[in-house]
Design an enzyme around this catalytic site. Structure first.
Site, PDB file in Angstrom:
ATOM      1  N   SER A   1       0.851  -1.191   0.000  1.00 16.74           N
ATOM      2  CA  SER A   1       0.000   0.000   0.000  1.00 16.74           C
ATOM      3  C   SER A   1       0.880   1.232   0.000  1.00 16.74           C
ATOM      4  O   SER A   1       1.993   1.220   0.536  1.00 16.74           O
ATOM      5  CB  SER A   1      -0.889   0.002   1.251  1.00 16.74           C
ATOM      6  OG  SER A   1      -1.454   1.274   1.460  1.00 16.74           O
ATOM      7  N   SER A   2       0.382   2.307  -0.570  1.00 17.27           N
ATOM      8  CA  SER A   2       1.149   3.550  -0.594  1.00 17.27           C
ATOM      9  C   SER A   2       1.332   4.145   0.802  1.00 17.27           C
ATOM     10  O   SER A   2       2.156   5.043   0.984  1.00 17.27           O
ATOM     11  CB  SER A   2       0.470   4.583  -1.505  1.00 17.27           C
ATOM     12  OG  SER A   2      -0.846   4.860  -1.058  1.00 17.27           O
ATOM     13  N   CYS A   3       0.604   3.634   1.800  1.00 15.40           N
ATOM     14  CA  CYS A   3       0.773   4.154   3.161  1.00 15.40           C
ATOM     15  C   CYS A   3       2.112   3.740   3.774  1.00 15.40           C
ATOM     16  O   CYS A   3       2.455   4.196   4.866  1.00 15.40           O
ATOM     17  CB  CYS A   3      -0.373   3.716   4.064  1.00 15.40           C
ATOM     18  SG  CYS A   3      -0.328   1.991   4.545  1.00 15.40           S
TER      19      CYS A   3
ATOM     20  N   TYR B   1      -0.443  -0.728  10.194  1.00 15.64           N
ATOM     21  CA  TYR B   1      -0.622  -1.388   8.900  1.00 15.64           C
ATOM     22  C   TYR B   1       0.600  -1.163   8.012  1.00 15.64           C
ATOM     23  O   TYR B   1       1.106  -2.096   7.365  1.00 15.64           O
ATOM     24  CB  TYR B   1      -1.873  -0.834   8.227  1.00 15.64           C
ATOM     25  CG  TYR B   1      -2.191  -1.422   6.879  1.00 15.64           C
ATOM     26  CD1 TYR B   1      -2.651  -2.721   6.756  1.00 15.64           C
ATOM     27  CD2 TYR B   1      -2.052  -0.656   5.721  1.00 15.64           C
ATOM     28  CE1 TYR B   1      -2.956  -3.258   5.512  1.00 15.64           C
ATOM     29  CE2 TYR B   1      -2.359  -1.178   4.474  1.00 15.64           C
ATOM     30  CZ  TYR B   1      -2.813  -2.481   4.374  1.00 15.64           C
ATOM     31  OH  TYR B   1      -3.110  -3.005   3.134  1.00 15.64           O
TER      32      TYR B   1
ATOM     33  N   LYS C   1       3.219  -3.930   6.320  1.00 19.52           N
ATOM     34  CA  LYS C   1       3.475  -4.010   4.877  1.00 19.52           C
ATOM     35  C   LYS C   1       4.953  -3.792   4.544  1.00 19.52           C
ATOM     36  O   LYS C   1       5.504  -4.437   3.654  1.00 19.52           O
ATOM     37  CB  LYS C   1       2.597  -2.993   4.137  1.00 19.52           C
ATOM     38  CG  LYS C   1       1.125  -3.381   4.089  1.00 19.52           C
ATOM     39  CD  LYS C   1       0.930  -4.676   3.320  1.00 19.52           C
ATOM     40  CE  LYS C   1      -0.519  -5.042   3.147  1.00 19.52           C
ATOM     41  NZ  LYS C   1      -0.692  -6.312   2.396  1.00 19.52           N
TER      42      LYS C   1
ATOM     43  N   PRO D   1       0.230  -0.211  -4.410  1.00 20.86           N
ATOM     44  CA  PRO D   1      -0.857   0.542  -5.039  1.00 20.86           C
ATOM     45  C   PRO D   1      -1.231   1.784  -4.245  1.00 20.86           C
ATOM     46  O   PRO D   1      -1.072   1.844  -3.026  1.00 20.86           O
ATOM     47  CB  PRO D   1      -2.030  -0.449  -5.035  1.00 20.86           C
ATOM     48  CG  PRO D   1      -1.503  -1.736  -4.500  1.00 20.86           C
ATOM     49  CD  PRO D   1      -0.246  -1.423  -3.754  1.00 20.86           C
TER      50      PRO D   1
ATOM     51  N   HIS E   1     -12.794   2.296   3.307  1.00 19.15           N
ATOM     52  CA  HIS E   1     -11.963   3.415   2.901  1.00 19.15           C
ATOM     53  C   HIS E   1     -12.843   4.563   2.418  1.00 19.15           C
ATOM     54  O   HIS E   1     -14.055   4.426   2.271  1.00 19.15           O
ATOM     55  CB  HIS E   1     -11.002   2.986   1.793  1.00 19.15           C
ATOM     56  CG  HIS E   1      -9.905   2.086   2.276  1.00 19.15           C
ATOM     57  ND1 HIS E   1      -9.916   0.719   2.082  1.00 19.15           N
ATOM     58  CD2 HIS E   1      -8.770   2.352   2.960  1.00 19.15           C
ATOM     59  CE1 HIS E   1      -8.829   0.190   2.613  1.00 19.15           C
ATOM     60  NE2 HIS E   1      -8.113   1.145   3.156  1.00 19.15           N
TER      61      HIS E   1
END
Length: 309
Positions: free
Chosen positions: A108-110, A137, A141, A164, A180
């Site tokens: 994830s882009s986070c 999270y 990741k 993503p 989300h």
């Protein structure tokens, strides 16, 4: 991958996993393995190892994850870290133990710093602090993508990672508290339209900037990368375009057909101020997104209406 290669898609009932299965089937791959959570709990190491020993998949798409928006992440930090860490480590480790030819890890882009230079390049990872609301999270990741990198470096595996941007589309989660931002807005505006509500209140002040990618476009990239990319560095997946949450709300309201007022609750968190991915790497490799946002929201809204019938 050959058309008859044995391919395991972990998380095939989720939004990303189901899109990958659709794309594989569309491309003619005919030996896809899946397991529901009831059939295989990926947080249980022994169960995962037994599955890999029995099935011996050649390729793995690791799309399984515990996911949610700001509210869900903030309320269950420990759960988000534990479940994601356990399932990804179990799957990646079992893949290595059983000689999987190639594994693709979905992140994830986070994972990128809260105040990373924009647009965010792949090499800005771990250069400064994360966004606190989804730190647990993100840490999980990051651990998954780093484990893939370390296996490549230590054992010569061919494991890749894809990061993503915000995703939406068929099989999204429309839960009122755990979804989300985009699916949450679809549900909220639809319910307001049905109830004839005069206004809808959204979180924050609407100034945060976000990028959104239709999930079937991501799935196309995932299959493309499995066949065309190897390397330790992750690959960003996005559109390279952004809009404010306020503009997003207005677009969702337009698609849904809600004509009331949109109000903002500035006491609620905005999250990361800006989160735009640099997608030049994916572009150089030969991929670009296809679905523009308004059309994608229209497709997602049709999916939502089908889920509530």
């Amino acid at each position: 991958m050959n058309k008859d290669s044995k391919i395991y898609v972990a998380g095939h009932r989720g939004m990303v996993g189901s899109a990958i299965v659709r794309e594989l089937q569309r491309k003619g791959y005919n030996n896809i393995i899946t397991r529901t959570h009831a059939e295989l709990d990926l947080t249980r190491q022994e169960a995962v190892e037994s599955f890999f020993e029995a099935e011996k998949p050649e390729y793995v798409f690791l799309a399984a994850a515990k996911v949610g928006g700001i509210a869900a992440n903030s309320a269950a930090l420990a759960d988000f870290m534990y479940q994601n860490m356990m399932l990804e480590m179990n799957v990646i480790h079992a893949a290595w133990q059983n000689g999987v030819k190639k594994l693709e890890f979905l992140g994830s882009s986070c994972i990128y710093p809260r105040m990373a230079p924009q647009p965010m390049k792949e090499d800005c990872l771990l250069t400064s602090a994360l966004e606190p609301t989804n730190e647990a999270y993100a840490l999980a990741k990051i651990s998954g993508l780093k484990y893939c990198e370390y296996l490549n470096r230590q054992y010569g595996t061919d494991y890749i990672s894809v990061m993503p941007t915000n995703l939406y589309g068929p099989n999204d989660n429309y839960h009122p508290e755990r979804s989300h931002v985009l699916p949450a807005m679809i549900r909220r505006f639809h319910e307001a339209k049905m109830a004839g509500a005069e206004s809808v209140t959204c979180w924050g002040d609407g100034s945060a900037l976000r990028e959104f990618l239709y999930v079937d476009d991501l799935a196309e990239l995932c299959v493309f990368l499995m066949n065309n990319y190897s390397g330790d560095e992750t690959v960003n997946a996005g559109t390279g375009k952004e809009l404010t949450i306020r503009e997003l709300a207005e677009t969702v309201a337009k698609v849904v057909g809600y004509e009331g007022k949109i109000l903002w609750d500035a006491s609620r968190p905005n999250g990361t101020p800006r989160k735009l991915l640099d997608v030049s790497k994916a572009t150089r490799l030969g991929w670009t997104y296809k679905t523009e946002l308004e059309e994608g929201i229209r497709l997602a809204y049709n999916d939502y209406k089908n889920t509530i019938i």
